[in-house]
Design an enzyme around this catalytic site. Structure first.
Site, PDB file in Angstrom:
ATOM      1  N   GLU A 181     -31.346-126.224 -90.706  1.00 17.22           N
ATOM      2  CA  GLU A 181     -31.169-125.298 -89.588  1.00 17.22           C
ATOM      3  C   GLU A 181     -30.197-124.184 -89.928  1.00 17.22           C
ATOM      4  O   GLU A 181     -30.380-123.027 -89.517  1.00 17.22           O
ATOM      5  CB  GLU A 181     -30.670-126.067 -88.356  1.00 17.22           C
ATOM      6  CG  GLU A 181     -30.612-125.243 -87.068  1.00 17.22           C
ATOM      7  CD  GLU A 181     -29.329-124.453 -86.892  1.00 17.22           C
ATOM      8  OE1 GLU A 181     -29.306-123.540 -86.048  1.00 17.22           O
ATOM      9  OE2 GLU A 181     -28.344-124.736 -87.620  1.00 17.22           O
TER      10      GLU A 181
ATOM     11  N   ASP B 211     -28.076-131.042 -91.241  1.00 14.18           N
ATOM     12  CA  ASP B 211     -27.352-130.263 -92.257  1.00 14.18           C
ATOM     13  C   ASP B 211     -26.123-129.613 -91.652  1.00 14.18           C
ATOM     14  O   ASP B 211     -26.012-129.442 -90.435  1.00 14.18           O
ATOM     15  CB  ASP B 211     -28.260-129.206 -92.883  1.00 14.18           C
ATOM     16  CG  ASP B 211     -28.790-128.203 -91.873  1.00 14.18           C
ATOM     17  OD1 ASP B 211     -28.688-127.001 -92.131  1.00 14.18           O
ATOM     18  OD2 ASP B 211     -29.310-128.613 -90.818  1.00 14.18           O
TER      19      ASP B 211
END
Length: 421
Positions: A127, A62
């Site tokens: 994350e 991400d």
């Protein structure tokens, strides 16, 4: 980009892309792959020697948002190549590690490589918002399997070249701990009223005074009480005055940043409530509780209410001495590839997915051989994020060699010559 739902069609498209770019990884009988929590990926590559404790490589897929209108020289999701660089959101946080790890494994499998020491690869999908779905669910899967790891390697620190004033030559800092974090809400409540009859002190004024005291009285310098001391013992031949810049000051103490201040709804109404949010990055020598006590003492006003919104203590310090398998293997891989670089343990001032893996490994390291030069620190979560094509190739080579170097059963005698394994 984080998605909230995914269709069967999208899953098939993702699988097709995986096979397209890493066909050997996704077709090898040696590699076991599963999707965790819809978007994260867990790979297991078993080793031939079952007596060797496996290790794990982490990265996250991400990224934070990016808007081309903010001033990007290339569209932020184009991966456009210009002047020897690849531009795009995630190129140094953290797609370079995602692609580097998978590309290295692809090349190894094509060459017929089969590891002696098994290893996992974990690619989290959230994350940037705490890893509560990706990393935490990967950990749950591994715990159910009874997995224990020799070490974990995640993102974190890098090769710093000309970034710290006074540091001669490039230095690779391997993160052996992470700062803790806390978000604290300060609030003041007073009876509302009309602006034509203001009191001596308003809720805004009281809170502003509290915030000013926090900024005027930073947390104490704790140099020497955390892993940052070891950094400069390893770099003792370089004299550095760290507190002269915000970047280096963060290694010395718990930092205090007032990030939000809210109050008032109308220009002629005295607000009843004023709120401020303070984000703290906690030095390894302190705890969340100690930081809260410091804030309470510094504010010194009972009218200012304090609430811990969320927080966690600093992460344990991983081993880095001559008998540390993970640290020394990473260091050896680095020095073989970059003999001109000084290697030292360091403190990671940001947080990573690896903080969720403390039950699986005593030793967690935070490093990728991304070269950070003057001006590059502003590219993290900023505009014109980029990586040189040369550096991306170096990342692939680093993981390619690291995986093979991990196949040794034990480290050689610390009195051996050089950095040979």
């Amino acid at each position: 980009i984080l998605m909230t739902s995914i269709s069967h069609k999208h899953i098939m498209q993702i699988k097709h892309l995986n096979y397209l770019f890493f066909p050997t990884v996704f077709s090898s009988h040696l590699v076991q792959h599963e999707v965790v929590a819809n978007y994260s990926h867990l790979f297991w590559v078993p080793g031939s020697d079952l007596a060797l404790v496996p290790y794990m490589l982490l990265a996250h897929i991400d990224v934070v948002p990016a808007d081309e209108n903010d001033g990007w020289e290339a569209p932020p999701f184009s991966a456009k190549e210009m002047d020897g660089f690849i531009y795009g959101r995630g190129t140094i946080d953290n797609k370079q590690s995602v692609m580097g790890i998978l590309q290295a494994l692809e090349y190894l499998l094509i060459r017929g490589y089969s590891p002696q020491r098994g290893f996992f690869i974990g690619l989290g999908h959230d994350e940037e918002v705490g890893g509560l779905q990706g990393a935490m669910n990967i950990v749950k899967v591994l715990k159910k399997k009874g997995v224990q790891l020799a070490f974990v390697l995640d993102e974190g620190l890098a090769v710093l070249d000309g970034v710290i004033s006074g540091l001669q030559g490039p230095a690779a800092l391997i993160g052996i701990s992470e700062k803790g974090q806390a978000t604290v809400k300060l609030s003041v409540f007073k009876a509302p009223g009309h602006s034509s009859m203001p009191p001596r002190e308003s809720s805004i004024g009281i809170l502003a005074g509290a915030v000013k005291r926090l900024e005027d009285n930073p947390m104490p310098i704790l140099f020497g009480e955390g892993p940052e001391r070891r950094t400069f013992e390893h770099l003792a031949h370089r004299v550095i005055v760290m507190e002269r810049s915000p970047d280096t000051n963060a290694f010395l103490r718990t930092t205090t940043a007032v990030t939000m201040f809210n109050s008032g709804v109308k220009v002629n109404v005295l607000p009843s409530l004023a709120e401020a949010y303070v984000n703290l990055r906690i030095h390894p020598a302190q705890t969340v509780q100690e930081v809260l006590e410091f804030i309470q003492s510094t504010v010194g006003d009972e009218r200012v209410k304090m609430e811990l919104v969320n927080g966690f203590d600093p992460l344990p310090v991983s081993s880095y001495d001559e008998t540390s398998f993970g640290f020394q293997t990473i260091k050896k891989t680095l020095l073989d590839q970059f003999p001109q670089v000084s290697v030292a343990p360091g403190l990671c001032i940001g947080n990573t997915d690896s903080r969720h893996y403390t039950d699986l490994a005593k030793d967690i390291y935070r490093f990728a051989p991304t070269w950070i030069k003057p001006g590059d620190t502003q590219r993290f979560h900023g505009i014109n994020e980029r990586i040189s094509k040369k550096n991306y190739e170096e990342l692939v080579v680093f993981y390619f060699n690291l995986i093979q170097n991990c196949d040794i059963k034990e480290l050689p005698s610390p009195h051996g010559a050089g950095h040979e394994l």
